[in-house]
Write a protein that holds these residues in place. Structure first.
Motif, PDB file in Angstrom:
ATOM      1  N   PHE A   5       0.822  -1.206   0.000  1.00  0.00           N
ATOM      2  CA  PHE A   5       0.000   0.000   0.000  1.00  0.00           C
ATOM      3  C   PHE A   5       0.859   1.260   0.000  1.00  0.00           C
ATOM      4  CE2 PHE A   5      -3.130  -3.002   1.696  1.00  0.00           C
ATOM      5  CZ  PHE A   5      -4.256  -2.654   0.968  1.00  0.00           C
ATOM      6  N   GLY A   6       2.081   1.159   0.475  1.00  0.00           N
ATOM      7  CA  GLY A   6       2.986   2.301   0.518  1.00  0.00           C
ATOM      8  C   GLY A   6       4.377   1.845   0.892  1.00  0.00           C
ATOM      9  N   GLY A   7       5.388   2.667   0.528  1.00  0.00           N
ATOM     10  CA  GLY A   7       6.765   2.284   0.789  1.00  0.00           C
ATOM     11  C   GLY A   7       7.401   1.590  -0.398  1.00  0.00           C
ATOM     12  N   ARG A   8       8.599   1.034  -0.175  1.00  0.00           N
ATOM     13  CA  ARG A   8       9.318   0.349  -1.244  1.00  0.00           C
ATOM     14  C   ARG A   8       9.971  -0.924  -0.720  1.00  0.00           C
ATOM     15  NH1 ARG A   8      12.114   5.730  -4.013  1.00  0.00           N
ATOM     16  NH2 ARG A   8      10.283   6.357  -5.212  1.00  0.00           N
ATOM     17  N   VAL A   9      10.033  -1.920  -1.592  1.00  0.00           N
ATOM     18  CA  VAL A   9      10.606  -3.224  -1.245  1.00  0.00           C
ATOM     19  C   VAL A   9      11.481  -3.687  -2.395  1.00  0.00           C
ATOM     20  CG1 VAL A   9      10.095  -5.657  -0.759  1.00  0.00           C
ATOM     21  CG2 VAL A   9       8.659  -3.860   0.245  1.00  0.00           C
ATOM     22  N   LEU A  60      16.568  -8.357  -8.049  1.00  0.00           N
ATOM     23  CA  LEU A  60      15.657  -8.823  -9.084  1.00  0.00           C
ATOM     24  C   LEU A  60      14.631  -7.766  -9.468  1.00  0.00           C
ATOM     25  CD1 LEU A  60      14.945 -12.431  -7.729  1.00  0.00           C
ATOM     26  CD2 LEU A  60      16.700 -11.714  -9.366  1.00  0.00           C
ATOM     27  N   TYR A  61      13.970  -7.198  -8.472  1.00  0.00           N
ATOM     28  CA  TYR A  61      12.918  -6.211  -8.722  1.00  0.00           C
ATOM     29  C   TYR A  61      12.946  -5.127  -7.657  1.00  0.00           C
ATOM     30  CZ  TYR A  61      10.868  -9.836 -11.711  1.00  0.00           C
ATOM     31  OH  TYR A  61      10.667 -10.778 -12.682  1.00  0.00           O
ATOM     32  N   LEU A  62      12.477  -3.952  -8.038  1.00  0.00           N
ATOM     33  CA  LEU A  62      12.217  -2.863  -7.100  1.00  0.00           C
ATOM     34  C   LEU A  62      10.709  -2.656  -7.078  1.00  0.00           C
ATOM     35  CD1 LEU A  62      14.978  -0.251  -8.079  1.00  0.00           C
ATOM     36  CD2 LEU A  62      15.079  -2.007  -6.296  1.00  0.00           C
TER      37      LEU A  62
END
Length: 234
Positions: free
Chosen positions: A50-54, A68-70
């Motif tokens: 829902f929010g932020g980054r991983v 691998l992915y942002l």
């Protein structure tokens, strides 16, 4: 795996289907530096951002960590396969304080069984994610490290780009080491390739941000196939 409603994937996962998924989520706040799961953990949950980054990463036998992915707001993160005792093949690290909706795999399976429309949309989404992974491997393997770097810059522009000063400003701070981890190269080789692109006036770099001045040059180097942005993304 990802489904990004902010990137125009509403035709794949409808508002009605998304509301069904929300109904089986529980909300969790996760601090920067935490992990949603580690490589080798049981793959029994999905995480909606829902929010932020991983950032999802994979460890090599040599001990190196490859990105691998942002992931960003709107992404669905995790692993879905037909094996009941499957484990994650990658780790998910929170790089910016995040709000996630946790979906238990057993609840998702019941929901898909009960709602045929959602099951079809979910299948289409998985197919899209397969294409995304295919194109990433193509970019990494077929046109050398320079092609992989140019493709990375294009993907960054599609995910974080804003029009500025006649170019595309990438609104994400990123350094050469992080870019090297995304294309399986050394930091020194990325330094050299970026220096060459600056000399050709293709890019500018200041305060941790890139400005792409010649997108067509990047596309020519990596033999861009003009994939939709839903696929050509981070």
């Amino acid at each position: 795996m990802m489904v990004n409603r902010a990137e125009g994937l509403e035709p794949i996962l409808s508002n009605e289907s998304f509301e069904l998924l929300k109904g089986i989520m529980y909300i969790k706040q996760v601090e920067k530096g935490s992990c949603l799961f580690w490589e080798g953990d049981k793959a029994d949950k999905l995480f909606f951002l829902f929010g932020g980054r991983v950032r999802t990463t994979k460890s090599s036998d040599s001990g190196r960590t490859l990105t691998l992915y942002l992931h960003q707001k709107g992404d669905l993160i995790g692993q879905v396969d037909p094996f009941q005792d499957s484990v994650h093949g990658f780790s998910a690290e929170v790089t910016e304080d995040a709000k996630v909706g946790v979906i238990q795999r057993k609840d998702l399976e019941v929901l898909l069984w009960q709602h045929g429309d959602l099951a079809v949309e979910f299948m289409k989404w998985m197919g899209l994610m397969h294409r995304l992974t295919q194109t990433k491997f193509r970019d990494l393997m077929m046109f050398g490290k320079t092609g992989a770097l140019c493709s990375l810059l294009i993907r960054l522009s599609n995910s974080y780009g804003k029009d500025k000063d006649g170019g595309i400003f990438i609104d994400l701070k990123i350094n050469n080491t992080e870019m090297a981890d995304m294309i399986g190269a050394t930091r020194e080789s990325v330094n050299r390739m970026l220096s060459d692109l600056k000399k050709e006036d293709v890019i500018q770099y200041a305060d941790g941000h890139f400005l792409i001045k010649d997108l067509h040059y990047l596309r020519d180097v990596c033999h861009c196939e003009n994939c939709p942005k839903e696929i050509c993304r981070m």
